[in-house]
Design an enzyme around this catalytic site. Structure first.
Site, PDB file in Angstrom:
ATOM      1  N   CYS A 116      -9.376  13.394  21.161  1.00  0.00           N
ATOM      2  CA  CYS A 116      -8.040  13.640  21.725  1.00  0.00           C
ATOM      3  C   CYS A 116      -7.543  12.468  22.567  1.00  0.00           C
ATOM      4  O   CYS A 116      -6.357  12.365  22.858  1.00  0.00           O
ATOM      5  CB  CYS A 116      -8.031  14.927  22.534  1.00  0.00           C
ATOM      6  N   HIS A 256      -1.569  14.995  27.042  1.00  0.00           N
ATOM      7  CA  HIS A 256      -2.190  15.582  25.849  1.00  0.00           C
ATOM      8  C   HIS A 256      -1.842  17.073  25.832  1.00  0.00           C
ATOM      9  O   HIS A 256      -1.975  17.762  26.844  1.00  0.00           O
ATOM     10  CB  HIS A 256      -3.699  15.364  25.921  1.00  0.00           C
ATOM     11  N   ASN A 286      -2.575  21.894  19.603  1.00  0.00           N
ATOM     12  CA  ASN A 286      -3.289  20.689  20.020  1.00  0.00           C
ATOM     13  C   ASN A 286      -3.520  19.821  18.778  1.00  0.00           C
ATOM     14  O   ASN A 286      -4.287  20.194  17.897  1.00  0.00           O
ATOM     15  CB  ASN A 286      -4.626  21.104  20.648  1.00  0.00           C
TER      16      ASN A 286
HETATM   17  O1  UT7 Z   1      -8.471  18.694  23.357  1.00  0.00           O
HETATM   18  C1  UT7 Z   1      -9.558  19.378  23.887  1.00  0.00           C
HETATM   19  C2  UT7 Z   1      -9.939  20.512  22.943  1.00  0.00           C
HETATM   20  N1  UT7 Z   1     -10.395  21.659  23.637  1.00  0.00           N
HETATM   21  C3  UT7 Z   1      -9.581  22.567  24.170  1.00  0.00           C
HETATM   22  O2  UT7 Z   1      -8.386  22.449  24.119  1.00  0.00           O
HETATM   23  C4  UT7 Z   1     -10.217  23.776  24.849  1.00  0.00           C
HETATM   24  C5  UT7 Z   1      -9.743  24.052  26.224  1.00  0.00           C
HETATM   25  N2  UT7 Z   1      -9.982  25.441  26.526  1.00  0.00           N
HETATM   26  C6  UT7 Z   1      -9.030  26.386  26.327  1.00  0.00           C
HETATM   27  O3  UT7 Z   1      -7.916  26.076  25.966  1.00  0.00           O
HETATM   28  C7  UT7 Z   1      -9.388  27.816  26.624  1.00  0.00           C
HETATM   29  O4  UT7 Z   1     -10.664  27.886  27.232  1.00  0.00           O
HETATM   30  C8  UT7 Z   1      -9.362  28.725  25.346  1.00  0.00           C
HETATM   31  C9  UT7 Z   1      -7.926  28.911  24.880  1.00  0.00           C
HETATM   32  C10 UT7 Z   1     -10.191  28.110  24.257  1.00  0.00           C
HETATM   33  C11 UT7 Z   1      -9.898  30.098  25.690  1.00  0.00           C
HETATM   34  O5  UT7 Z   1      -9.140  30.683  26.730  1.00  0.00           O
HETATM   35  P1  UT7 Z   1      -9.872  31.329  27.985  1.00  0.00           P
HETATM   36  O6  UT7 Z   1      -8.850  31.910  28.843  1.00  0.00           O
HETATM   37  O7  UT7 Z   1     -10.789  30.266  28.576  1.00  0.00           O
HETATM   38  O8  UT7 Z   1     -10.696  32.510  27.313  1.00  0.00           O
HETATM   39  P2  UT7 Z   1     -12.268  32.775  27.347  1.00  0.00           P
HETATM   40  O9  UT7 Z   1     -12.992  31.802  26.485  1.00  0.00           O
HETATM   41  O10 UT7 Z   1     -12.677  32.884  28.779  1.00  0.00           O
HETATM   42  O11 UT7 Z   1     -12.350  34.207  26.668  1.00  0.00           O
HETATM   43  C12 UT7 Z   1     -11.783  35.376  27.278  1.00  0.00           C
HETATM   44  C13 UT7 Z   1     -11.862  36.508  26.294  1.00  0.00           C
HETATM   45  C14 UT7 Z   1     -13.246  36.645  25.645  1.00  0.00           C
HETATM   46  O12 UT7 Z   1     -13.491  38.030  25.477  1.00  0.00           O
HETATM   47  P3  UT7 Z   1     -14.437  38.806  26.504  1.00  0.00           P
HETATM   48  O13 UT7 Z   1     -15.774  38.129  26.425  1.00  0.00           O
HETATM   49  O14 UT7 Z   1     -13.798  38.694  27.847  1.00  0.00           O
HETATM   50  O15 UT7 Z   1     -14.431  40.208  25.965  1.00  0.00           O
HETATM   51  C15 UT7 Z   1     -13.065  36.016  24.295  1.00  0.00           C
HETATM   52  O16 UT7 Z   1     -13.939  36.545  23.317  1.00  0.00           O
HETATM   53  O17 UT7 Z   1     -10.945  36.288  25.215  1.00  0.00           O
HETATM   54  C16 UT7 Z   1     -11.649  36.398  23.969  1.00  0.00           C
HETATM   55  N3  UT7 Z   1     -10.980  35.499  23.017  1.00  0.00           N
HETATM   56  C17 UT7 Z   1      -9.956  35.888  22.241  1.00  0.00           C
HETATM   57  N4  UT7 Z   1      -9.325  37.062  22.119  1.00  0.00           N
HETATM   58  C18 UT7 Z   1      -8.302  37.104  21.248  1.00  0.00           C
HETATM   59  C19 UT7 Z   1     -11.275  34.202  22.773  1.00  0.00           C
HETATM   60  N5  UT7 Z   1     -10.444  33.737  21.827  1.00  0.00           N
HETATM   61  C20 UT7 Z   1      -9.623  34.764  21.496  1.00  0.00           C
HETATM   62  C21 UT7 Z   1      -8.557  34.867  20.585  1.00  0.00           C
HETATM   63  N6  UT7 Z   1      -7.922  36.061  20.501  1.00  0.00           N
HETATM   64  N7  UT7 Z   1      -8.142  33.852  19.818  1.00  0.00           N
END
Ligand code: UT7
Length: 329
Positions: A116, A256, A286
């Site tokens: 990225c 970004h 992204n």
């Molecule tokens: O250029 C660099 C590339 N990397 C990135 O851009 C990643 C940066 N990180 C992020 O943007 C965020 O961490 C994410 C969007 C990937 C995830 O968001 P979050 O608010 O950090 O969610 P989380 O990983 O803490 O997950 C919260 C909940 C989980 O469920 P439980 O364990 O609380 O029951 C996940 O399983 O949300 C669940 N979850 C989803 N639910 C519906 C994770 N992905 C999804 C989804 N739809 N797509």
């Protein structure tokens, strides 16, 4: 010691594939909802390459638009540098393909792998070549066909990524009289190399090796860890880029396009208002190395970039890597 040549941006261009993958479409592929994706990331849709359309095609189209904006012929270029981690082939790179496609046989051409941060890496390289007098006209491109590497069974990552390319033509500032690159920086922390990666498919675990696991031949990441790193790094890069500058001269931050919440979190830390930042993540997701030049090109076309004002470009990603630039438009 010879003095450094001042470097400017003669023109910018970008290109996205026509095909749209909406959050509703993703609801059909994986256990997610439009509501969750919008709330957690700000993304509503992203562009995806169609069969037969590849990273080099996106890069070529963006390059042609940047050259047209710059009013410079491909035959005048002496270097092409592409930032990508999704080249058409493991090797050779995309840059030599762009060289042929746009008709620049005199230009040297090579790729840089910085995920990225790819566009900031090639912008840094291009600036350094011209500043040292080793090149005169350099085409730098960030291009990705990331959706070819996305695991559409992993809801934590597949919702984020889209495909695009963005390009800039760099020349000595005295030739273009705009977009002077005043400061630039690059950094890395290799201890985070497995925080975002595609583990298989390289020479450590090629597909023909015993024990090869095809489920590791996709983008994988530790979302929450990347999130924390990203908010802090984005805020830090904005602050150091603007250090000592006159707030009256500040124009826009072009970050970004990683996640709306990450951008908001960083802005809050540095105390910048939302209207001071260019965000188009809602429509493209992204797009890795393409995201900064794509947002920059849109901001220019929307008339948001004011002449004489300072622009701060910041990016970070797999590696971990990061980069920034301070540009006076
Ligand atoms: O250029 C660099 C590339 N990397 C990135 O851009 C990643 C940066 N990180 C992020 O943007 C965020 O961490 C994410 C969007 C990937 C995830 O968001 P979050 O608010 O950090 O969610 P989380 O990983 O803490 O997950 C919260 C909940 C989980 O469920 P439980 O364990 O609380 O029951 C996940 O399983 O949300 C669940 N979850 C989803 N639910 C519906 C994770 N992905 C999804 C989804 N739809 N797509």
């Amino acid at each position: 010691m010879t003095s450094r040549v001042r470097v400017g941006i003669a023109g910018i261009g970008s290109h996205v594939p026509e095909k749209i993958l909406s959050n509703r479409d993703l609801e059909q592929l994986v256990d997610t909802t439009d509501e969750w994706i919008v709330k957690r990331t700000g993304i509503r849709e992203r562009r995806v390459v169609s069969p037969g359309e590849n990273c080099s095609d996106l890069a070529t189209a963006a390059a042609q638009k940047a050259l047209a904006a710059a009013g410079i012929a491909a035959t005048e270029l002496d270097m092409i540098i592409v930032g990508t981690v999704t080249a058409d082939h493991v090797f050779p790179g995309v840059a030599p393909q762009v060289q042929v496609n746009i008709g620049a046989p005199q230009a040297s051409a090579f790729d840089v792998s910085a995920a990225c941060s790819g566009f900031l890496a090639v912008l840094n390289c291009g600036e350094a070549f011209i500043a040292s007098g080793a090149a005169r006209r350099v085409l730098v491109i960030g291009a990705e066909a990331l959706t070819r590497m996305v695991n559409y069974e992993d809801r934590g990552s597949c919702i984020l990524f889209g495909d695009a390319a963005g390009a800039a033509v760099l020349t000595p500032f005295e030739h273009c009289d705009q977009g002077e690159i005043l400061r630039r920086s690059l950094g890395a922390d290799g201890t985070g190399h497995s925080m975002i990666w595609m583990e298989s498919g390289g020479t450590k675990q090629p597909h023909h090796m015993e024990g090869y696991d095809s489920s590791r031949n996709f983008i994988a990441m530790q979302g929450r860890e990347v999130y924390r790193f990203a908010v802090q790094k984005m805020a830090e890069l904005i602050e150091t880029s603007l250090e000592g500058t006159d707030p009256e001269e500040f124009g826009l931050v072009i970050p970004h396009q990683v996640n709306q919440r990450i951008i908001d979190g960083a802005l809050e830390r540095v105390g910048l208002a939302p209207e001071k930042v260019v965000v188009n993540i809602e429509r493209y997701g992204n797009t890795s190395a393409a995201s900064v030049p794509l947002a920059w090109d849109e901001a220019l076309r929307d008339g948001r970039v004011e002449r004489g004002k300072l622009l701060v470009l910041v990016a970070f990603g797999a590696g971990l890597t990061w980069g920034s630039a301070l540009v006076r438009w």
